[in-house]
Enzyme design. Structure first.
Site, PDB file in Angstrom:
ATOM      1  N   HIS A  66       0.841  -1.212   0.000  1.00 36.70           N
ATOM      2  CA  HIS A  66       0.000   0.000   0.000  1.00 36.70           C
ATOM      3  C   HIS A  66       0.873   1.258   0.000  1.00 36.70           C
ATOM      4  O   HIS A  66       0.590   2.232  -0.701  1.00 36.70           O
ATOM      5  CB  HIS A  66      -0.865   0.056   1.268  1.00 36.70           C
ATOM      6  N   LYS A  87      -1.033  -6.896  -8.086  1.00 35.27           N
ATOM      7  CA  LYS A  87      -1.286  -8.198  -7.476  1.00 35.27           C
ATOM      8  C   LYS A  87      -2.711  -8.644  -7.818  1.00 35.27           C
ATOM      9  O   LYS A  87      -2.934  -9.789  -8.144  1.00 35.27           O
ATOM     10  CB  LYS A  87      -1.109  -8.175  -5.959  1.00 35.27           C
ATOM     11  N   ASP A  88      -3.647  -7.696  -7.764  1.00 30.11           N
ATOM     12  CA  ASP A  88      -5.022  -7.982  -8.193  1.00 30.11           C
ATOM     13  C   ASP A  88      -5.097  -7.658  -9.684  1.00 30.11           C
ATOM     14  O   ASP A  88      -5.694  -6.658 -10.089  1.00 30.11           O
ATOM     15  CB  ASP A  88      -5.997  -7.129  -7.386  1.00 30.11           C
ATOM     16  N   GLN A 130      -8.530  -7.381 -11.247  1.00 33.51           N
ATOM     17  CA  GLN A 130      -9.201  -6.162 -10.758  1.00 33.51           C
ATOM     18  C   GLN A 130      -8.723  -4.940 -11.542  1.00 33.51           C
ATOM     19  O   GLN A 130      -9.518  -4.090 -11.956  1.00 33.51           O
ATOM     20  CB  GLN A 130      -8.907  -5.987  -9.267  1.00 33.51           C
ATOM     21  N   MET A 174       2.983  -9.191  -1.035  1.00 31.60           N
ATOM     22  CA  MET A 174       2.384  -8.508   0.124  1.00 31.60           C
ATOM     23  C   MET A 174       0.864  -8.475  -0.007  1.00 31.60           C
ATOM     24  O   MET A 174       0.339  -8.162  -1.080  1.00 31.60           O
ATOM     25  CB  MET A 174       2.871  -7.060   0.179  1.00 31.60           C
ATOM     26  N   ARG A 202      -4.132 -10.042   3.730  1.00 28.04           N
ATOM     27  CA  ARG A 202      -4.559 -11.388   4.170  1.00 28.04           C
ATOM     28  C   ARG A 202      -3.382 -12.235   4.660  1.00 28.04           C
ATOM     29  O   ARG A 202      -3.596 -13.255   5.305  1.00 28.04           O
ATOM     30  CB  ARG A 202      -5.302 -12.105   3.048  1.00 28.04           C
TER      31      ARG A 202
END
Ligand code: PAF
Length: 287
Positions: free
Chosen positions: A37, A149-150, A153, A184, A187
């Protein structure tokens, strides 16, 4: 750092910034910040005059048996980390102001949302696109940064922005990994000590695939998927949701491993923690 919780107030804040001729970079998040993030926030800082980070655990993108209730949170810690990084505004709306009684609209992107995580998590992407569309309209950014990573999305959000004419540049940021290779994720916090080796099998599977295509001239997608699955299934704690090689633009499965193809993985650890990871097969990224 400013903290705002109401949609009207954040829109007013953003309008004032725009009136001053300044640009806004947005980082949408569900909180529990980690270095991934912080890298997105840092990127937004380098690209825009002001950075808005949103923190909202969006109920609409969680299925009934998913981890909404237990999703990790620590608002004070997140505030401190964002402030230390020089974020200008943390926008943390309440559920009631995002989805008041009578809320009846869904943003649905066809096609790109059907397979991969969309297949395993029905309705998930409708929740994502609906909340991201709302956050865009509330925060009025010039650009928004999302992690790769997504990967699905990111593709779905790009498509929504294109189809609905949002005047917003979507910036993708490469996956940030632990020293061990683990991508990273908020979760990761659910992982117990004895589950760590199983969690590392995702990045190890990716490394194995990249090594295969680098070493052998003729390697088929079937062989890649079999080898990656074998690396993961060495761990009895793992079950595979999918191991796919897809075309980066269409997200369709491909039979040929080329420069536009990407390996995408989703694995459950002890049927409790769902982890995803992905990589190009030939690119330069560090796994
Ligand atoms: O990637 C996430 O954290 C979420 O899906 C997002 C984009 C913040 C929407 O809730």
């Amino acid at each position: 750092m400013n903290v705002i919780t109401s949609p009207d107030d954040v829109q007013f804040y953003s309008q004032r910034i725009r009136e001053q001729g300044l640009t806004i970079g947005l980082v949408p998040t569900m909180g529990w910040f980690h270095s991934g993030h912080l890298a997105l926030m840092d990127k937004a800082k380098r690209l825009a005059d002001k950075v808005i980070v949103t923190l909202f655990v969006n109920p609409m993108q969680f299925g009934p048996s998913e981890d909404l209730e237990n999703y990790p949170h620590d608002f004070d810690r997140d505030c401190r980390l964002a402030e230390e990084l020089g974020v200008d505004l943390l926008y943390a709306p309440e559920k009631e102001s995002m989805y008041p009684d009578g809320f009846a609209t869904t943003v649905h992107v066809k096609g790109l949302t059907t397979g991969l995580c969309g297949g395993d998590r029905p309705g998930h992407f409708d929740g994502v696109t609906t909340v991201v569309a709302k956050l865009f309209n509330q925060t009025l950014p010039h650009l928004a940064v999302f992690g790769e990573k997504d990967f699905q999305q990111l593709a779905v959000i790009r498509k929504m922005v294109q189809d609905l004419d949002f005047p917003i540049e979507i910036v993708g940021h490469p996956i940030v990994r632990e020293e061990s290779g683990l991508a990273m994720s908020s979760r990761n916090t659910y992982l117990k000590k004895d589950e760590m080796a199983a969690a590392l099998s995702l990045s190890q599977g990716i490394a194995c695939a990249r090594e295969m295509v680098g070493r052998q001239d003729t390697v088929t997608v079937g062989q890649i998927k079999d080898a990656v699955s074998a690396v993961i299934l060495r761990h009895p704690q793992c079950t595979i949701d999918y191991v796919e090689v897809i075309d980066e633009n269409s997200l369709m499965s491909t039979d040929t491993a080329g420069s536009d193809s990407r390996l995408l993985l989703a694995v459950k650890i002890n049927n409790r923690i769902r982890l995803i990871d992905n990589s190009t097969l030939f690119g330069k990224e560090r796994i």
